[in-house]
Design a protein around this motif. Structure first.
Motif, mmCIF file in Angstrom:
data_model
loop_
_atom_site.group_PDB
_atom_site.id
_atom_site.type_symbol
_atom_site.label_atom_id
_atom_site.label_comp_id
_atom_site.label_asym_id
_atom_site.label_seq_id
_atom_site.Cartn_x
_atom_site.Cartn_y
_atom_site.Cartn_z
ATOM 1 N N GLU A 192 16.270 38.537 24.077
ATOM 2 C CA GLU A 192 15.854 38.860 22.713
ATOM 3 C C GLU A 192 16.334 40.267 22.454
ATOM 4 O O GLU A 192 15.863 41.202 23.068
ATOM 5 N N GLU A 193 17.311 40.424 21.593
ATOM 6 C CA GLU A 193 17.928 41.723 21.378
ATOM 7 C C GLU A 193 17.610 42.222 19.983
ATOM 8 O O GLU A 193 17.534 41.455 19.038
ATOM 9 N N SER A 194 17.473 43.515 19.852
ATOM 10 C CA SER A 194 17.322 44.109 18.530
ATOM 11 C C SER A 194 18.711 44.316 17.944
ATOM 12 O O SER A 194 19.703 44.273 18.644
ATOM 13 N N ALA A 195 18.776 44.548 16.653
ATOM 14 C CA ALA A 195 20.050 44.762 15.987
ATOM 15 C C ALA A 195 20.701 46.035 16.518
ATOM 16 O O ALA A 195 20.015 46.990 16.863
ATOM 17 N N PRO A 196 22.044 46.059 16.590
ATOM 18 C CA PRO A 196 22.737 47.254 17.035
ATOM 19 C C PRO A 196 22.416 48.426 16.113
ATOM 20 O O PRO A 196 22.024 48.230 14.967
ATOM 21 N N PRO A 197 22.593 49.651 16.604
ATOM 22 C CA PRO A 197 22.306 50.824 15.783
ATOM 23 C C PRO A 197 23.018 50.732 14.434
ATOM 24 O O PRO A 197 24.151 50.308 14.348
ATOM 25 N N GLY A 198 22.345 51.152 13.417
ATOM 26 C CA GLY A 198 22.915 51.112 12.080
ATOM 27 C C GLY A 198 22.577 49.837 11.357
ATOM 28 O O GLY A 198 22.390 49.825 10.160
ATOM 29 N N GLY A 199 22.511 48.716 12.082
ATOM 30 C CA GLY A 199 22.106 47.438 11.534
ATOM 31 C C GLY A 199 23.001 46.887 10.441
ATOM 32 O O GLY A 199 22.671 45.891 9.831
ATOM 33 N N ALA A 200 24.146 47.511 10.162
ATOM 34 C CA ALA A 200 25.026 47.022 9.115
ATOM 35 C C ALA A 200 25.680 45.717 9.549
ATOM 36 O O ALA A 200 26.098 45.572 10.691
ATOM 37 N N THR A 201 25.746 44.770 8.646
ATOM 38 C CA THR A 201 26.395 43.498 8.926
ATOM 39 C C THR A 201 27.739 43.489 8.219
ATOM 40 O O THR A 201 27.803 43.628 7.003
ATOM 41 N N LEU A 202 28.813 43.318 8.989
ATOM 42 C CA LEU A 202 30.150 43.218 8.409
ATOM 43 C C LEU A 202 30.407 41.815 7.890
ATOM 44 O O LEU A 202 31.055 41.632 6.865
ATOM 45 N N ALA A 203 29.906 40.814 8.640
ATOM 46 C CA ALA A 203 30.111 39.415 8.263
ATOM 47 C C ALA A 203 29.126 38.547 9.029
ATOM 48 O O ALA A 203 28.596 38.958 10.069
ATOM 49 N N GLU A 204 28.913 37.361 8.506
ATOM 50 C CA GLU A 204 28.046 36.391 9.167
ATOM 51 C C GLU A 204 28.667 35.016 8.978
ATOM 52 O O GLU A 204 29.219 34.720 7.921
ATOM 53 N N SER A 205 28.571 34.198 10.012
ATOM 54 C CA SER A 205 29.106 32.847 9.971
ATOM 55 C C SER A 205 28.085 31.930 10.628
ATOM 56 O O SER A 205 27.423 32.321 11.595
ATOM 57 N N GLU A 206 27.939 30.726 10.109
ATOM 58 C CA GLU A 206 26.930 29.810 10.638
ATOM 59 C C GLU A 206 27.510 28.426 10.807
ATOM 60 O O GLU A 206 28.272 27.948 9.974
ATOM 61 N N GLY A 207 27.123 27.765 11.911
ATOM 62 C CA GLY A 207 27.548 26.402 12.167
ATOM 63 C C GLY A 207 26.745 25.792 13.291
ATOM 64 O O GLY A 207 26.428 26.461 14.274
ATOM 65 N N ASP A 208 26.373 24.536 13.139
ATOM 66 C CA ASP A 208 25.638 23.786 14.167
ATOM 67 C C ASP A 208 24.362 24.493 14.620
ATOM 68 O O ASP A 208 24.006 24.461 15.802
ATOM 69 N N GLY A 209 23.683 25.155 13.686
ATOM 70 C CA GLY A 209 22.422 25.813 14.014
ATOM 71 C C GLY A 209 22.562 27.151 14.706
ATOM 72 O O GLY A 209 21.578 27.734 15.144
#
Length: 174
Positions: A36-53
């Motif tokens: 269970e990891e926390s978000a990397p420092p800064g927490g900015a998301t460059l992109a997100e992709s989703e598939g098969d859950g």
């Protein structure tokens, strides 16, 4: 020791991250099952992709002065079953020894008409996260993959892995 990819090459020690190897600072080996990891420092998301859950979040794409590009982020398993990452390791015979990993990822430089593959050491092990033991449903793990850096005038690339839809990411300078 040399590190060789199909479309580029570079030098390095081939050691694991955190032990003086090639990956840039802040890069970590995936923790695998139960991580269970926390978000990397800064927490900015460059992109997100989703598939098969499975949700893949990209939080960093840093080009360093050594000619490498390290892409990192987080994967979250919402599938309801154990996710092994096996479909992300790629189809090449050499990549099969990486087990569940992100070894099959690639970067596409559309303007430059080039495809960049994850770097490997001389034993064929990827310079990337290996998902040892898989990832239980509802859990997340940080990941990274290291590539030869595209030319400095290339500011955006498409990141592709497995059956996930491609994600366009912006490169920052390290």
């Amino acid at each position: 020791m040399s590190i060789v990819a199909l479309v580029g090459c570079g030098g390095g020690t081939g050691e694991s991250p955190g032990q003086g190897g090639v990956p840039s600072k802040g890069v970590q080996e995936g923790k695998g099952e139960g991580a269970e990891e926390s978000a990397p420092p800064g927490g900015a998301t460059l992109a997100e992709s989703e598939g098969d859950g499975v949700v893949m979040t990209i939080t960093s794409a840093v080009r360093d002065s050594g000619g490498f590009l390290t892409v990192s982020g987080k994967v979250t398993n919402n599938s309801g079953v154990l996710w092994s990452g096996g479909e992300w390791r790629g189809d090449e015979n050499e990549l099969q020894k990486n087990g569940g990993s992100i070894a099959g990822a690639s970067l596409i430089d559309k303007p430059g008409k080039k495809k960049y593959l994850v770097l490997r050491d001389t034993s064929g092990r990827c310079l990337c996260t290996k998902f040892s033991g898989g990832l239980d449903s509802g859990k997340s793990a940080e990941w990274y993959a290291q590539f030869p850096a595209p030319p400095v005038d290339t500011q955006k690339v498409d990141f592709q892995v497995g059956t996930m839809p491609p994600a366009t990411i912006e490169i920052s300078e390290g």
